[in-house]
Design an enzyme around this catalytic site. Structure first.
Site, short mmCIF file in Angstrom:
data_model
loop_
_atom_site.label_atom_id
_atom_site.label_comp_id
_atom_site.label_asym_id
_atom_site.label_seq_id
_atom_site.Cartn_x
_atom_site.Cartn_y
_atom_site.Cartn_z
N ILE A 189 0.87 -1.17 0.00
CA ILE A 189 0.00 0.00 0.00
C ILE A 189 0.91 1.22 0.00
O ILE A 189 2.09 1.14 0.30
CB ILE A 189 -0.93 0.07 1.23
CG1 ILE A 189 -0.10 0.13 2.53
CG2 ILE A 189 -1.91 -1.07 1.25
CD1 ILE A 189 -0.93 0.43 3.75
N SER A 190 0.33 2.37 -0.36
CA SER A 190 1.08 3.62 -0.28
C SER A 190 0.15 4.71 0.22
O SER A 190 -1.08 4.59 0.13
CB SER A 190 1.68 4.00 -1.64
OG SER A 190 0.66 4.33 -2.55
N THR A 191 0.73 5.78 0.74
CA THR A 191 -0.06 6.84 1.36
C THR A 191 -0.92 7.59 0.36
O THR A 191 -1.88 8.25 0.74
CB THR A 191 0.88 7.84 2.06
OG1 THR A 191 1.85 8.31 1.12
CG2 THR A 191 1.58 7.18 3.22
N ASP A 192 -0.60 7.51 -0.94
CA ASP A 192 -1.42 8.21 -1.92
C ASP A 192 -2.60 7.36 -2.38
O ASP A 192 -3.31 7.71 -3.31
CB ASP A 192 -0.59 8.66 -3.13
CG ASP A 192 0.04 7.50 -3.88
OD1 ASP A 192 -0.12 6.35 -3.43
OD2 ASP A 192 0.70 7.74 -4.90
#
Length: 383
Positions: A4-7
């Site tokens: 996952i990524s913060t964006d």
């Protein structure tokens, strides 16, 4: 493998959801078991992620046969990155599979579908970045905080998502601006004063001249929100009055101009990048200052230069004395022909010992290149 990524906080691919999906898929495949789990919490635009690099290293070591991802865009959102990963896995004899997409990298059709999925993932990432950028622009224009933890001096109210002054940190910010604008104390001197007084930056970190300068340059403290080159009126309370901020900014610009005019050429420092501080292990760099009798060159520890004596106690060393000493030692070393003879003999012996191994590696690489070229020709004909 999961990512996952913060964006992507608004997308329904949490680590938990991906893990459950992968476990369900593996349980439906006869004879397959999960041997490794790799997790990344970073952007899919880069391949330099700990989890991905660990997965590729384990693949090269022959620790598993299939690398399974929930979706291809969980692996990477770059078509170039995707093909790089596939080539690495192919060389290791590892198959890439997706739990939710019908691809098989062992065949040409699967390769074609894989590339199409990679193109769509990259396209989707571009759309996502565009939406986020435009969203930031709209929030900044409304004077709202753009997200993330507040800058030093503020915290974010979880209910209203607005910046609220933190009394303790705000007092430190006021001290920084007052000392800089009224006392004309430099950024390094300010960092030294703050560290000596026991005042710390976020995370209990020491202040440095750069962290002090970031505070002095940030218009958030006078109630502004900046995004790109634009500055907007913010909705949060100010910590610093506009006049004090303006005087600090004027002094910053004045000193920046002076530094630019007197900045020494790094090529004038023969030992740049070669010295380490014995006290703290930090790098020494060449610098200079203008005195009564001209310009003085010296080498200084970067920790001492950025954080003051609290960061390191080492002293500056005159450049002329240090460079002269090193040059003298080099001349004495170069005058000893026996050292070069020993080095040449050792190098020749090492080359002789390495030659069979290097020849074997060259032959193996040549065979891999031929196999790769054959595979590419098959793939292009199938495409």
């Amino acid at each position: 493998m999961t990512r996952i990524s913060t964006d992507e906080v608004n997308q329904p691919y949490s680590l938990e959801a991906q893990t459950k999906g992968l476990e369900a898929f593996v349980s439906s495949q006869p004879g397959q078991v999960i041997t490794h789990r790799f997790v990344d919490q970073a952007s899919g635009a880069t391949l330099e992620r700990p989890g991905l690099q660990a997965a590729l290293a384990a693949a090269k070591a022959g620790e598993f046969d299939v690398l399974l991802v929930y979706r291809i865009d969980r692996l990477t959102r770059s078509i170039v990155g995707l093909m790089t990963i596939v080539e690495t896995l192919d060389a290791a004899g590892v198959v890439l599979r997706s739990a939710t997409e019908p691809i098989d990298t062992q065949g040409p059709v699967g390769r074609m579908l894989l590339q199409l999925l990679g193109i769509f993932a990259e396209f989707e990432r571009g759309l996502l970045i565009d939406r986020i950028t435009k969203g930031f622009e709209r929030k900044a224009a409304r004077g709202e905080w753009l997200g993330g933890p507040g800058p030093f001096g503020y915290h974010v109210d979880p209910a209203t998502k607005t910046l609220v002054p933190d009394p303790k940190e705000a007092a430190t910010v006021q001290k920084i601006f007052s000392a800089y604008a009224d006392e004309h104390l430099g950024a390094t001197g300010l960092a030294n004063r703050l560290n000596s007084a026991g005042l710390r930056n976020r995370g209990d970190r020491l202040w440095s001249n750069q962290t002090v300068l970031r505070v002095l340059r940030n218009p958030v403290y006078v109630g502004k929100i900046s995004h790109g080159d634009e500055v907007y009126e913010g909705k949060h309370p100010l910590i610093i009055e506009g006049d004090l901020f303006a005087r600090a900014r004027a002094l910053l610009d004045e000193r920046a101009a002076l530094v630019e005019n007197r900045a020494p050429n790094t090529s004038e420092y023969l030992l740049t990048g070669m010295l380490r501080c014995r006290a703290c292990g930090g790098a020494y760099f060449g610098a200079g200052t203008k005195g009564r009798n001209g310009f003085y060159r010296y080498y200084a520890c970067r920790n001492r230069q950025t954080k003051g004596t609290y960061g390191c106690q080492s002293r500056r060393v005159p450049a002329e004395d240090l460079e002269a000493g090193v040059i003298d030692d080099l001349i004495r070393t170069l005058s000893r022909s026996d050292l070069f003879e020993q080095a040449i003999t050792a190098a020749i012996a090492e080359v002789a010992d390495s030659r069979p191994r290097l020849e074997a590696e060259l032959a193996s690489t040549g065979a891999q290149l031929r196999d790769t070229e054959t595979g590419l020709n098959h793939y292009l004909r199938a495409f």
